[in-house]
Design a protein around this motif. Sequence first.
Motif, PDB file in Angstrom:
ATOM      1  N   ALA A 106     -59.194 -49.411  -7.615  1.00  0.00           N
ATOM      2  CA  ALA A 106     -59.463 -48.528  -5.760  1.00  0.00           C
ATOM      3  C   ALA A 106     -59.241 -49.740  -5.366  1.00  0.00           C
ATOM      4  N   VAL A 107     -58.579 -49.256  -3.886  1.00  0.00           N
ATOM      5  CA  VAL A 107     -58.116 -49.674  -3.119  1.00  0.00           C
ATOM      6  C   VAL A 107     -58.996 -49.758  -2.097  1.00  0.00           C
ATOM      7  N   ILE A 108     -59.693 -50.641  -1.280  1.00  0.00           N
ATOM      8  CA  ILE A 108     -61.604 -51.272  -0.512  1.00  0.00           C
ATOM      9  C   ILE A 108     -61.027 -52.655  -0.742  1.00  0.00           C
ATOM     10  N   THR A 109     -61.531 -52.510   0.222  1.00  0.00           N
ATOM     11  CA  THR A 109     -63.030 -53.599   1.093  1.00  0.00           C
ATOM     12  C   THR A 109     -62.974 -55.196  -0.363  1.00  0.00           C
ATOM     13  N   MET A 163     -64.099 -64.044  21.214  1.00  0.00           N
ATOM     14  CA  MET A 163     -65.081 -65.087  20.576  1.00  0.00           C
ATOM     15  C   MET A 163     -63.644 -66.409  19.598  1.00  0.00           C
ATOM     16  N   PRO A 164     -63.199 -66.753  20.005  1.00  0.00           N
ATOM     17  CA  PRO A 164     -62.286 -67.921  18.962  1.00  0.00           C
ATOM     18  C   PRO A 164     -63.310 -68.763  18.249  1.00  0.00           C
ATOM     19  N   ASP A 165     -64.392 -69.026  18.235  1.00  0.00           N
ATOM     20  CA  ASP A 165     -65.227 -69.723  17.527  1.00  0.00           C
ATOM     21  C   ASP A 165     -65.884 -68.574  15.863  1.00  0.00           C
ATOM     22  N   LEU A 166     -65.711 -67.431  16.644  1.00  0.00           N
ATOM     23  CA  LEU A 166     -65.978 -66.658  15.327  1.00  0.00           C
ATOM     24  C   LEU A 166     -65.284 -66.362  14.710  1.00  0.00           C
ATOM     25  N   ALA A 167     -65.223 -66.481  13.238  1.00  0.00           N
ATOM     26  CA  ALA A 167     -63.862 -65.697  12.198  1.00  0.00           C
ATOM     27  C   ALA A 167     -64.641 -64.754  11.450  1.00  0.00           C
ATOM     28  N   LEU A 168     -64.052 -63.626  11.763  1.00  0.00           N
ATOM     29  CA  LEU A 168     -64.238 -62.622  10.803  1.00  0.00           C
ATOM     30  C   LEU A 168     -62.750 -62.710  10.074  1.00  0.00           C
ATOM     31  N   GLN A 169     -63.019 -62.241   8.597  1.00  0.00           N
ATOM     32  CA  GLN A 169     -62.060 -61.284   8.237  1.00  0.00           C
ATOM     33  C   GLN A 169     -61.652 -61.615   7.070  1.00  0.00           C
ATOM     34  N   ARG A 170     -61.753 -59.729   6.558  1.00  0.00           N
ATOM     35  CA  ARG A 170     -61.950 -58.675   5.541  1.00  0.00           C
ATOM     36  C   ARG A 170     -60.108 -59.049   4.485  1.00  0.00           C
ATOM     37  N   SER A 171     -60.569 -59.323   3.678  1.00  0.00           N
ATOM     38  CA  SER A 171     -59.859 -58.592   2.466  1.00  0.00           C
ATOM     39  C   SER A 171     -60.004 -57.313   2.010  1.00  0.00           C
ATOM     40  N   LEU A 172     -58.255 -56.933   2.760  1.00  0.00           N
ATOM     41  CA  LEU A 172     -58.466 -55.081   1.671  1.00  0.00           C
ATOM     42  C   LEU A 172     -57.874 -55.334   0.612  1.00  0.00           C
ATOM     43  N   GLY A 173     -57.060 -54.965  -1.114  1.00  0.00           N
ATOM     44  CA  GLY A 173     -56.922 -54.710  -1.826  1.00  0.00           C
ATOM     45  C   GLY A 173     -56.925 -53.384  -3.060  1.00  0.00           C
ATOM     46  N   ALA A 174     -56.506 -54.100  -4.259  1.00  0.00           N
ATOM     47  CA  ALA A 174     -56.938 -53.266  -4.912  1.00  0.00           C
ATOM     48  C   ALA A 174     -58.429 -53.726  -6.638  1.00  0.00           C
TER      49      ALA A 174
END
Length: 288
Positions: free
Chosen positions: A144-147, A255-266
């Motif tokens: 699977a290649v997903i969040t 909004m520099p104080d709001l850190a949002l980051q997902r990781s996508l991969g296998a």
Amino acid sequence: MQLSVVEAFVAVCELGSVRDAAAALHLTQPAVSKRIAALETQLGHDLFDRVGRGIAPTEAGRAFLPHARRLLAEMEDGQRALDSLSQQVSGRLGLALSHHVGLHRMPPVLRRYVRDYPGVDLDIDFLGSEAACDAVARGHMELAVITLPQPPRPDLIQREVWADPMRIFVAHDHPLASTAAPQPRHLADYPALLPEPDTTTYALVADALAAHGVTFRMRLASNYLETLKVLTAVGLGWSALPASIRDPELKPLDMPDLALQRSLGAVYHPGRRLSNAARAMLQALGLD
């Protein structure tokens, strides 16, 4: 014990009906029913309760199901082991893709893969990331290649391919679009448009806002980011979307104080041998 009868049993358990299992296995309903009856005779236990048109596994059926799944998985692993001896990259590759990854990240990867490995029969299914993980865990899909789920699932191997920073977006006529120096607390005043609460993306946003003491209210939920993008553009609320989105109808909020980051991969199963086709896909993704 014939694998075909075990396959029919697992299909009926997972799909909840003989009709759907027959369609999935490209068989007639009587053929599936015959296989189930043969397995029940061989095991000496009724595996299903049949009430009207409904069917559900009995206690014996529920007890046998994990063993049946392992039997099918072991057989598939054995076939992959034999296929890998030739080093030929061919055969079926069950690949689950989340919609965002499939639409925005995978096209160039798939284009190269199809060109380089024409002997592979790509069986692609678009699923939510959580459903894709379940499909890999059960052996329905090889990759699977997903969040990637956070925290990582202990029953799966997950490997990052892309970092996916996210930002808060609104329509240009949304009140927040004209707010000077918007802060995370301002989001509590307006409805949100986000994926379902059981998703990694929702948890990412909720946890980031909770760190600022912010609670928010949902207007509606959708696991399709393209849908969220359209609904945000018409002004129904704010949303958290990949920062890479370029849409003239949307405005990203700073909004520099709001850190949002997902990781996508296998994602793949640690206990199953990967086929040559799957290993080639990992290489195409930049994973050795």
